[in-house]
Design an enzyme around this catalytic site. Structure first.
Site, PDB file in Angstrom:
ATOM      1  N   LYS A  67       0.808  -1.379  -0.161  1.00  0.00           N
ATOM      2  CA  LYS A  67       0.130  -0.191   0.120  1.00  0.00           C
ATOM      3  C   LYS A  67       0.803   1.182   0.010  1.00  0.00           C
ATOM      4  O   LYS A  67       0.372   2.407  -0.619  1.00  0.00           O
ATOM      5  CB  LYS A  67      -1.090   0.093   1.065  1.00  0.00           C
ATOM      6  N   ASP A 103     -10.070   3.050   1.865  1.00  0.00           N
ATOM      7  CA  ASP A 103     -10.068   2.303   3.525  1.00  0.00           C
ATOM      8  C   ASP A 103     -10.801   3.184   4.469  1.00  0.00           C
ATOM      9  O   ASP A 103     -11.571   2.899   5.205  1.00  0.00           O
ATOM     10  CB  ASP A 103      -8.694   1.950   3.816  1.00  0.00           C
TER      11      ASP A 103
HETATM   12  P1  NAP Z   1       0.084  -2.765  10.649  1.00  0.00           P
HETATM   13  O1  NAP Z   1       0.283  -1.422   9.676  1.00  0.00           O
HETATM   14  O2  NAP Z   1       0.743  -3.675  10.570  1.00  0.00           O
HETATM   15  O3  NAP Z   1      -0.071  -2.025  12.016  1.00  0.00           O
HETATM   16  C1  NAP Z   1      -0.465  -3.110  13.135  1.00  0.00           C
HETATM   17  C2  NAP Z   1      -0.884  -2.132  14.741  1.00  0.00           C
HETATM   18  O4  NAP Z   1      -1.239  -3.254  15.387  1.00  0.00           O
HETATM   19  C3  NAP Z   1       0.383  -1.444  15.247  1.00  0.00           C
HETATM   20  O5  NAP Z   1      -0.026  -0.078  15.712  1.00  0.00           O
HETATM   21  C4  NAP Z   1       1.087  -2.559  15.967  1.00  0.00           C
HETATM   22  O6  NAP Z   1       1.633  -1.844  17.034  1.00  0.00           O
HETATM   23  C5  NAP Z   1      -0.499  -3.350  16.538  1.00  0.00           C
HETATM   24  N1  NAP Z   1      -0.088  -4.516  16.834  1.00  0.00           N
HETATM   25  C6  NAP Z   1       0.207  -5.497  16.078  1.00  0.00           C
HETATM   26  N2  NAP Z   1       0.237  -6.734  16.939  1.00  0.00           N
HETATM   27  C7  NAP Z   1      -0.037  -6.346  18.232  1.00  0.00           C
HETATM   28  C8  NAP Z   1      -0.146  -6.924  19.504  1.00  0.00           C
HETATM   29  N3  NAP Z   1       0.012  -8.382  19.411  1.00  0.00           N
HETATM   30  N4  NAP Z   1      -0.532  -6.100  20.622  1.00  0.00           N
HETATM   31  C9  NAP Z   1      -0.598  -4.964  20.367  1.00  0.00           C
HETATM   32  N5  NAP Z   1      -0.760  -4.023  19.278  1.00  0.00           N
HETATM   33  C10 NAP Z   1      -0.280  -4.947  18.150  1.00  0.00           C
HETATM   34  O7  NAP Z   1      -1.264  -3.339  10.165  1.00  0.00           O
HETATM   35  P2  NAP Z   1      -2.629  -2.700   9.530  1.00  0.00           P
HETATM   36  O8  NAP Z   1      -2.517  -2.608   7.959  1.00  0.00           O
HETATM   37  O9  NAP Z   1      -2.807  -1.517  10.152  1.00  0.00           O
HETATM   38  O10 NAP Z   1      -3.967  -3.697   9.802  1.00  0.00           O
HETATM   39  C11 NAP Z   1      -4.271  -3.968  11.276  1.00  0.00           C
HETATM   40  C12 NAP Z   1      -5.531  -5.024  11.120  1.00  0.00           C
HETATM   41  O11 NAP Z   1      -6.520  -4.481  10.653  1.00  0.00           O
HETATM   42  C13 NAP Z   1      -5.117  -6.242  10.664  1.00  0.00           C
HETATM   43  O12 NAP Z   1      -5.868  -7.263  11.281  1.00  0.00           O
HETATM   44  C14 NAP Z   1      -5.887  -6.216   9.101  1.00  0.00           C
HETATM   45  O13 NAP Z   1      -6.195  -7.376   8.978  1.00  0.00           O
HETATM   46  C15 NAP Z   1      -7.017  -5.282   9.577  1.00  0.00           C
HETATM   47  N6  NAP Z   1      -7.556  -4.492   8.608  1.00  0.00           N
HETATM   48  C16 NAP Z   1      -8.882  -4.618   8.350  1.00  0.00           C
HETATM   49  C17 NAP Z   1      -9.603  -3.818   7.355  1.00  0.00           C
HETATM   50  C18 NAP Z   1     -10.734  -3.895   7.112  1.00  0.00           C
HETATM   51  O14 NAP Z   1     -11.293  -3.650   5.817  1.00  0.00           O
HETATM   52  N7  NAP Z   1     -11.802  -4.455   7.976  1.00  0.00           N
HETATM   53  C19 NAP Z   1      -8.937  -3.084   6.479  1.00  0.00           C
HETATM   54  C20 NAP Z   1      -7.438  -2.936   6.752  1.00  0.00           C
HETATM   55  C21 NAP Z   1      -6.607  -3.382   7.776  1.00  0.00           C
HETATM   56  P3  NAP Z   1       3.143  -1.575  17.226  1.00  0.00           P
HETATM   57  O15 NAP Z   1       3.092  -0.059  16.556  1.00  0.00           O
HETATM   58  O16 NAP Z   1       3.572  -1.585  18.608  1.00  0.00           O
HETATM   59  O17 NAP Z   1       3.820  -2.449  16.330  1.00  0.00           O
END
Ligand code: NAP
Length: 266
Positions: A67, A103
């Site tokens: 992305k 998004d």
């Molecule tokens: P990302 O850029 O990798 O960011 C992940 C975030 O979650 C970071 O802030 C990270 O914190 C935190 N995190 C990860 N594992 C953690 C844990 N075990 N405990 C506490 N905090 C944790 O991922 P993203 O793209 O933002 O996606 C996040 C989630 O949203 C995913 O599950 C994805 O599938 C979902 N999502 C859903 C949609 C939808 O349409 N419904 C769209 C996009 C994404 P740190 O900064 O501490 O690493």
């Protein structure tokens, strides 16, 4: 035939082809549009984008991990995607590739089906890509946002950029005072864990878990048991896809048909 694609790595199991193709069929344009999924390894992204132009692919949905990187290879980036610093949608407009971010629209549409956002105290858990898009949308709607993140420093950077408050996960008890709670971390994805202790949830709140696998995450189940209003993660997925559908086809998306297909899959 107009070909549309979702690219990511890995992209296996994406719901997008089924949702978009159900929409094409419903509108009777499945002889003009077809939506496919294909893996693109990070080292092949530049070539893949050149291929989109060469092959005249009509629209491309972009998922992790591309992305941010994909923005380097496009002709134009929409103003909002530029601010979010991520593109999840590419439209091929007469050979010119334009990048958008749908998004944030998906998340805000799902929220606005339940409430107005202006002045609402909103906790966003997470400071990654999805959180960025959601916070951009919330600020645009004048919500009052506080970011909670495991790594406090990342929350701080994001908070400065968007003019929000921030805290680490050790302060999560503060969500008890919030009108809206949004989980934008992967916690709860294919696991029975919630980022928030149930005792901090109450019936006046709206709880939105953007994790959509499983549909009923632990956070959603806990929020329901406390009488809170809930928003499922698949709502965001649906509405971001609806905007993509309309960009690619130039037609109004059959939202309910796409929703039913998504509910069947999940
Ligand atoms: P990302 O850029 O990798 O960011 C992940 C975030 O979650 C970071 O802030 C990270 O914190 C935190 N995190 C990860 N594992 C953690 C844990 N075990 N405990 C506490 N905090 C944790 O991922 P993203 O793209 O933002 O996606 C996040 C989630 O949203 C995913 O599950 C994805 O599938 C979902 N999502 C859903 C949609 C939808 O349409 N419904 C769209 C996009 C994404 P740190 O900064 O501490 O690493």
């Amino acid at each position: 035939m107009n070909i549309c694609l979702i690219i990511g790595y890995p992209v296996k199991g994406s719901c997008s082809p089924l949702i978009h193709n159900a929409g094409y069929k419903n509108l009777g344009i499945d002889d003009q549009f077809n939506y496919l999924a294909t893996d693109v390894k990070p080292e092949h992204l530049k070539m893949a984008i050149a291929g989109i132009k060469a092959l005249g692919i009509k629209g491309v949905s972009v998922t992790m991990p591309h992305k941010q990187k994909v923005m380097e290879y496009l002709d134009t980036i929409d103003k909002e995607a530029e601010k979010i610093k991520a593109v999840n949608t590419i439209l091929n407009s007469n050979g010119k590739l334009i990048g958008y971010n749908t998004d944030y629209i998906g998340a805000i549409t799902a929220l606005e089906k339940k409430t107005t956002l202006k002045g609402k105290k909103t906790a966003v858990l997470g400071a990654g890509g999805a959180a960025r898009a959601i916070i951009y949308g919330l600020k645009k709607k004048d919500a009052v946002v506080k970011i909670f993140n495991r790594t406090r420093e990342s929350a701080k950077i994001l908070a400065r950029e968007f003019g929000c408050e921030y805290a680490g996960f050790e302060s999560l008890e503060q969500v008890a005072e919030m009108d809206i709670i949004i989980n934008a971390t992967p916690i709860g994805m294919n696991e029975d864990k919630s980022p928030i202790n149930k005792k901090f949830l109450n019936k006046k709140q709206i709880v939105f878990d953007i994790v959509y696998q499983p549909k009923e995450t632990k956070l959603i189940k806990d929020a329901k048991s406390k009488g809170a209003k809930i928003i499922y993660g698949y709502e965001m997925l649906l509405y971001q896809g609806v905007v993509q559908f309309e960009l690619y086809t130039g037609m109004k998306a059959p939202v309910n048909v796409m929703r039913r297909r998504l509910e069947q899959i999940l």
